[in-house]
Design a protein around this motif. Structure first.
Motif, mmCIF file in Angstrom:
data_model
loop_
_atom_site.group_PDB
_atom_site.id
_atom_site.type_symbol
_atom_site.label_atom_id
_atom_site.label_comp_id
_atom_site.label_asym_id
_atom_site.label_seq_id
_atom_site.Cartn_x
_atom_site.Cartn_y
_atom_site.Cartn_z
ATOM 1 N N LEU A 1 0.827 -1.213 0.000
ATOM 2 C CA LEU A 1 0.000 0.000 0.000
ATOM 3 C C LEU A 1 0.861 1.263 0.000
ATOM 4 C CD1 LEU A 1 -2.719 -1.016 2.619
ATOM 5 C CD2 LEU A 1 -2.989 -0.926 0.138
ATOM 6 N N GLU A 2 2.160 1.112 -0.274
ATOM 7 C CA GLU A 2 3.080 2.242 -0.177
ATOM 8 C C GLU A 2 2.716 3.369 -1.138
ATOM 9 O OE1 GLU A 2 5.463 2.887 1.978
ATOM 10 O OE2 GLU A 2 4.843 1.078 3.022
ATOM 11 N N ALA A 3 2.243 3.026 -2.326
ATOM 12 C CA ALA A 3 1.903 4.068 -3.301
ATOM 13 C C ALA A 3 0.780 4.951 -2.773
ATOM 14 C CB ALA A 3 1.504 3.432 -4.632
ATOM 15 N N TYR A 4 -0.239 4.340 -2.186
ATOM 16 C CA TYR A 4 -1.355 5.111 -1.637
ATOM 17 C C TYR A 4 -0.956 5.831 -0.357
ATOM 18 C CZ TYR A 4 -4.289 2.687 -5.020
ATOM 19 O OH TYR A 4 -4.838 2.209 -6.190
ATOM 20 N N LYS A 5 -0.123 5.190 0.479
ATOM 21 C CA LYS A 5 0.338 5.854 1.700
ATOM 22 C C LYS A 5 1.145 7.104 1.367
ATOM 23 C CE LYS A 5 0.554 1.734 4.658
ATOM 24 N NZ LYS A 5 1.449 0.827 5.417
ATOM 25 N N TYR A 6 2.003 6.987 0.332
ATOM 26 C CA TYR A 6 2.811 8.134 -0.074
ATOM 27 C C TYR A 6 1.919 9.268 -0.584
ATOM 28 C CZ TYR A 6 6.621 10.773 -2.197
ATOM 29 O OH TYR A 6 7.512 11.766 -2.525
ATOM 30 N N THR A 7 0.874 8.910 -1.320
ATOM 31 C CA THR A 7 -0.028 9.935 -1.854
ATOM 32 C C THR A 7 -0.833 10.597 -0.745
ATOM 33 O OG1 THR A 7 -0.218 8.670 -3.913
ATOM 34 C CG2 THR A 7 -1.863 10.370 -3.501
ATOM 35 N N PHE A 8 -1.351 9.804 0.172
ATOM 36 C CA PHE A 8 -2.201 10.346 1.239
ATOM 37 C C PHE A 8 -1.408 11.104 2.300
ATOM 38 C CE2 PHE A 8 -5.165 7.008 -0.304
ATOM 39 C CZ PHE A 8 -6.231 7.843 -0.615
ATOM 40 N N LYS A 9 -0.069 11.067 2.212
ATOM 41 C CA LYS A 9 0.724 11.895 3.108
ATOM 42 C C LYS A 9 0.533 13.382 2.823
ATOM 43 C CE LYS A 9 4.492 8.658 4.152
ATOM 44 N NZ LYS A 9 5.941 8.361 3.955
ATOM 45 N N MET A 10 0.005 13.680 1.636
ATOM 46 C CA MET A 10 -0.276 15.081 1.305
ATOM 47 C C MET A 10 -1.342 15.657 2.224
ATOM 48 S SD MET A 10 1.793 15.726 -1.141
ATOM 49 C CE MET A 10 1.151 17.305 -1.650
ATOM 50 N N GLY A 11 -2.186 14.797 2.777
ATOM 51 C CA GLY A 11 -3.167 15.214 3.777
ATOM 52 C C GLY A 11 -4.153 16.245 3.258
ATOM 53 N N GLN A 12 -4.161 17.406 3.899
ATOM 54 C CA GLN A 12 -5.144 18.439 3.590
ATOM 55 C C GLN A 12 -5.020 18.940 2.160
ATOM 56 O OE1 GLN A 12 -5.046 21.727 6.310
ATOM 57 N NE2 GLN A 12 -6.799 22.767 5.361
ATOM 58 N N SER A 13 -3.808 18.978 1.630
ATOM 59 C CA SER A 13 -3.614 19.452 0.259
ATOM 60 C C SER A 13 -4.325 18.542 -0.746
ATOM 61 C CB SER A 13 -2.121 19.518 -0.081
ATOM 62 O OG SER A 13 -1.453 20.427 0.768
#
Length: 309
Positions: free
Chosen positions: A68-80
């Motif tokens: 799930l690293e690809a999605y975890k990396y993307t969702f690290k953007m959080g509020q943005s």
């Protein structure tokens, strides 16, 4: 008696041929549907594939390990990320409503034979499909003259008028709306706007829905105008944000050699390949929910609108 028997045999042969043709047609349609669906399923599988598996065996329907690293990396953007989702939905909904309204009004005027300047405005619309002002004049007009800079208007106004959609809508009016209907409404004392809204629009729902879907897809997938006119992160749409994420990952992967051992290790563990597919999933899945609302109108709208030119 013999003649009756021959007729029955012919009917059986015709029925057998029609059944075989129907089976063949169904098989072809099933294969076509699979050809459309399987690539997207493949993209989803790759987005959940670990980077190590991709490096070892490449893209596969059965990866060695999942991640799930690809999605975890993307969702690290959080509020943005969520802000960009909101921007894309807001721009798509508002832009589609405005562009469809303009398209219907413009194409209805071109459809009316009693409109004095119909030929001029038809040529005016068609001419812009053949010749454009170029990027530099467009940028100067939009940014300096119209003030389209770091606001939602910068992402909506440049796509408001589509000559191609106008021509499609005008052709749909010509193919589907009888002039006797307009004449009858005029005899009953109906005004132009009342005729358009209460009589023409209900009859033209397939064409309008088709144009709405085309405009929604254009607004949802647009990122180039954001690159030109938007610097404020609060107004960045989803597609441009995800493109920036992809560029950052690729830059770190290519330039990590001069940043030390830790940077090299971190760059190697980044989900470069699976991230591309995860970004495709995040972009495509939301807009697919728009299709059920337009499904019953799309085929009728495209078919009728393409019959008569």
């Amino acid at each position: 008696m013999a003649q009756t028997t021959n007729i029955k045999k012919r009917k059986r042969r015709i029925n057998a041929v029609s059944v075989q043709t129907e089976i063949l047609f169904n098989v072809i349609m099933i294969l076509f549907c699979l050809a459309c669906i399987i690539p997207f399923i493949f993209v989803i599988i790759i987005s959940f594939t670990s980077e190590e598996s991709i490096q070892q065996i490449g893209y596969s329907f059965t990866p060695i390990s999942w991640s799930l690293e690809a999605y975890k990396y993307t969702f690290k953007m959080g509020q943005s990320l969520w802000r960009s989702y909101f921007n894309s939905f807001y721009i798509t909904v508002l832009g589609t409503i405005l562009s469809v309204t303009i398209c219907v009004l413009y194409s209805y005027a071109l459809f009316r034979r009693d409109f004095k300047y119909r030929k001029f405005f038809t040529f005016f619309s068609f001419f812009t499909m053949l010749f454009g002002g170029g990027l530099v004049p467009t940028y100067i007009v939009c940014k300096q003259l119209l003030g389209l800079n770091d606001n939602y208007a910068a992402l909506i106004v440049p796509l408001l008028v589509s000559p191609f959609n106008i021509i499609i809508m005008r052709t749909f009016f010509q193919s589907s709306v009888p002039e006797e209907l307009i004449e009858a409404a005029a005899i009953d004392g109906s005004g132009e706007y009342n005729t358009l809204i209460r009589i023409i629009v209900p009859v033209s729902k397939p064409g309008i829905a088709t144009i709405a879907l085309l405009n929604a897809l254009a607004y949802w997938n647009e990122w180039y105008t954001a690159m030109l006119y938007v610097r404020d992160k609060a107004h960045i749409p989803l597609q441009y944000l995800l493109m920036q994420i992809q560029r950052n990952v690729e830059y770190l992967a290519k330039n990590s050699s001069g940043l030390g051992a830790d940077a090299i290790k971190a760059a190697q563990s980044m989900p470069t390949q699976s991230l591309r597919m995860a970004l495709v999933v995040l972009i495509v899945v939301p807009i697919t929910f728009a299709y059920p609302f337009f499904q019953r109108y799309i085929i009728a709208g495209l078919t009728v609108g393409s019959v008569k030119g």
